[in-house]
Design a protein around this motif. Structure first.
Motif, short mmCIF file in Angstrom:
data_model
loop_
_atom_site.label_atom_id
_atom_site.label_comp_id
_atom_site.label_asym_id
_atom_site.label_seq_id
_atom_site.Cartn_x
_atom_site.Cartn_y
_atom_site.Cartn_z
N ILE A 124 0.84 -1.30 0.17
CA ILE A 124 0.08 0.00 0.09
C ILE A 124 0.84 1.31 0.02
N GLU A 125 1.91 1.11 0.79
CA GLU A 125 2.75 2.25 0.86
C GLU A 125 3.60 2.64 -0.61
N VAL A 168 2.58 1.51 -3.39
CA VAL A 168 1.55 2.07 -4.29
C VAL A 168 1.17 3.55 -4.23
N LYS A 169 1.10 4.05 -3.09
CA LYS A 169 0.70 5.38 -2.70
C LYS A 169 1.96 6.33 -3.37
N THR A 170 2.93 5.85 -3.09
CA THR A 170 4.44 6.75 -3.36
C THR A 170 4.51 6.74 -4.90
N SER A 171 4.24 5.51 -5.67
CA SER A 171 4.15 5.48 -6.94
C SER A 171 3.38 6.42 -7.78
N GLY A 172 2.27 6.67 -6.97
CA GLY A 172 0.92 7.43 -7.78
C GLY A 172 0.30 6.44 -8.74
N ASP A 206 -2.71 4.17 -10.12
CA ASP A 206 -4.16 3.68 -9.57
C ASP A 206 -4.46 2.29 -9.32
N ASN A 217 -5.67 -0.81 -6.80
CA ASN A 217 -6.48 -1.10 -5.55
C ASN A 217 -5.97 -2.39 -5.06
N LYS A 257 -6.66 0.58 6.54
CA LYS A 257 -7.67 1.16 5.64
C LYS A 257 -8.00 0.25 4.40
N GLN A 298 8.87 8.28 -7.29
CA GLN A 298 7.92 7.37 -8.02
C GLN A 298 8.49 6.34 -8.49
#
Ligand code: NG1
Ligand code: ZN
Length: 537
Positions: A320-321, A323-327, A329, A331, A353, A407
């Protein structure tokens, strides 16, 4: 084409034991090895039919009984993509195994052929392997007779872990066909090469951690991990320090005995012969190396288990971390069974979450549910699991265009993780490397990993009953619908305990009913488990 007379003649050497009723369950056929010869002969035939049905794709067959006692054995079929056999065919497996006479057997084969519109003239091929059980060679011989009887090409991989068989089956169907070398050697070499390279990519130039002790359950994981670690350290020495214990695959009676992932998870204690010093890192594999649990003792000398739920939390948190950093999309979802600790469920939903699904026990349910996400993390509490990256996710990860340096770095790491995890099936060795790579990236001790959440005290017990088939469940096995009235009694008991939870389900692999209980203290949950077991008995 299929020569029915030849099959009938061969089958006469493997008569069905009259009194036994076989069922292809969540782990294929599994029981005392001496009852399995006729079944395994017939599984060879079924593999041939399955391969013909799927346009000559290669089918895998694994002879193992995983964490069961050494005297047991079992067999399961693997579909071309490396996944479990399709459900409808489990029924055919059961029908074939139970055909009473050679004539009945032929009739069942003919009905499978006609029901599926199978072209008998299609080529077919099967690869097969076994674990280290002493009954293995005899059962392999029966399998080979079945494969020969249906005129199909068979490739013997020798002794392999279950996940190696899954991976090699997938490889033969979907990757470039290997030009030379025996399958037995290739199935090792390609596997070691893939995971060793991916591990280096995922670890990067981060410093390595303290040694990790691996209890190999005196099974196939011992020699395979030894070779894999050599492969890894050949590329870069000392990036992984494993010390393998319980690695005796030659002495009779040792497999899974007082050691291995199931022993450690169920008993919540280290395997025989391993005394842990504070913060010493350790893990246990099971007999066919498709499960792993980690553990250590903390500064208060308390035994701490890092089971499948903890692995899922670690993996999901890291992904999750990234994916967030990579930008990107993409899930992420997590799939569990009712055996997941209540605290892990709460942690995933409330802290990370991330959506969490609960499905019935059995890898096929977890695997299929996980396929619904871009990235699906699934682990059973007992340490069996993997991470699936959907074609959509892989596409995004591999085609990500120009991004910031940060990223770019996160995407590279995600790419490495997609290669490091065995996406065909839960794999103790791949999972070990995956966990180790995350811990190395985070520079975490086991204690730091464990601190995400505290497990609720829990207890899993087996109850031997006269007929476990009378226990019927719903709600992902968390509620009993039969025997009538029993669930209400369980609910009443559960209500008396703080954070109490308990459920009852028939095992799919053993002739027992399992009772699970959870509560805020160990004393309470032991008492709850005991009382619920009393209701079942
Ligand atoms: P059963 O015997 O149906 O509980 C056990 C494990 C499953 C799964 C299968 C296949 C528990 C409680 N159950 O199933 O999770 O791993 O074996 O090996 O651990
Ligand atoms: Zn196993």
């Amino acid at each position: 084409t299929i020569d029915y007379d030849k099959i009938k003649e061969a089958s006469a050497k493997y008569p069905k034991l009259k009194e036994i009723n076989y069922t292809y369950g969540t782990a294929g056929f599994r029981m005392k090895a001496e009852y399995l010869e006729s079944v395994i002969f017939r599984v060879g035939i079924l593999g041939g039919l399955r391969s013909k049905k799927l346009n000559s794709k290669v089918i895998g067959i694994m002879i193992t009984a995983s964490h069961n006692p050494e005297a047991d054995n079992g067999v399961k079929l693997v579909d071309p993509s490396g996944e479990m056999l399709e459900q409808q065919w489990e029924g055919y497996a059961t029908q074939l195994a139970n055909a009473q006479s050679d004539d009945d057997l032929i009739a069942v084969i003919k009905s499978i052929v006609s029901e599926n519109g199978i072209d008998e003239s299609k080529e077919a091929s099967i690869v097969y392997a076994r674990d280290t059980r002493p009954s293995g060679p005899k059962l392999v011989a029966a399998l080979e007779e079945g494969i020969k009887a249906i005129n199909v090409a068979g490739g013997n991989l020798g002794i392999k872990s279950t996940p190696q068989l899954h991976y090699f089956t997938y490889y033969l169907n979907y990757c470039e066909k290997p030009a030379e070398g025996s399958y037995e050697e290739l199935a090792d070499k390609l596997y070691y090469e893939k995971f060793a390279e991916a591990f280096h990519k995922a670890v990067g130039d981060n410093p390595c951690l303290s040694p990790i002790y691996i209890d190999a359950a005196n099974g196939v994981g011992a020699p395979k991990l030894k070779e894999l670690a050599e492969w890894i350290n050949k590329i870069n020495n000392n990036v992984l320090k494993v010390i393998i214990i319980n690695d005796d695959i030659n002495s009779q009676g040792k497999l899974n005995f007082q050691c291995g992932a199931d022993y450690v998870k169920t008993g919540q204690k280290p395997p025989f012969g391993l005394t842990l010093t504070t913060e010493q890192r350790a893990a246990s594999l099971d007999g066919d190396a498709d499960r792993i649990v980690f553990y250590y003792v903390d500064e208060n000398r308390t035994f701490r288990l890092l089971d499948g739920d903890k692995i899922a939390a670690l993996a999901a948190g890291f992904i999750i971390e990234l994916v967030k950093t990579s930008g990107l999309d993409i899930n992420v979802g997590v799939v569990q069974t009712a055996y997941a600790n209540g605290s892990s469920h709460a942690y995933l939903e409330k802290e990370l979450k991330v959506p969490v699904a609960c499905v019935p026990t059995g890898v096929k349910y977890l695997h299929h549910k996980a396929q619904e996400y871009d990235v699906g993390v699934y682990f059973e509490a007992n340490g069996h699991g993997t991470v699936l990256f959907s074609p959509n996710a892989l596409n995004k990860i591999h085609s990500a265009e120009k991004r910031t340096a940060e990223q770019e770095k996160a995407i590279k790491k995600l790419q490495a993780l997609t290669e490091l995890i065995n996406q065909t099936v839960g794999d103790a060795l791949s999972d070990l490397l995956f966990v180790e790579a995350i811990l190395i990236n985070r520079q975490w001790t086991f204690n730091q990993w464990n601190s995400a959440y505290t497990d609720l005290p829990n207890r899993l017990v087996k109850v031997v009953v006269e007929n476990r088939q009378i226990f019927k469940t719903t709600n992902a096995e968390r509620t009993l619908v039969e025997p009538k009235g029993l669930q209400e009694k369980i609910d009443k008991l559960v209500a008396q305990y703080k954070d109490g939870r308990s459920f009852v389900r028939p095992s799919g692999t053993e002739d027992v009913v399992r009772v699970y209980a959870e509560a805020s203290t160990q004393k309470d949950c032991d008492e709850l488990a005991f009382k619920v077991a009393g209701l079942v008995y």
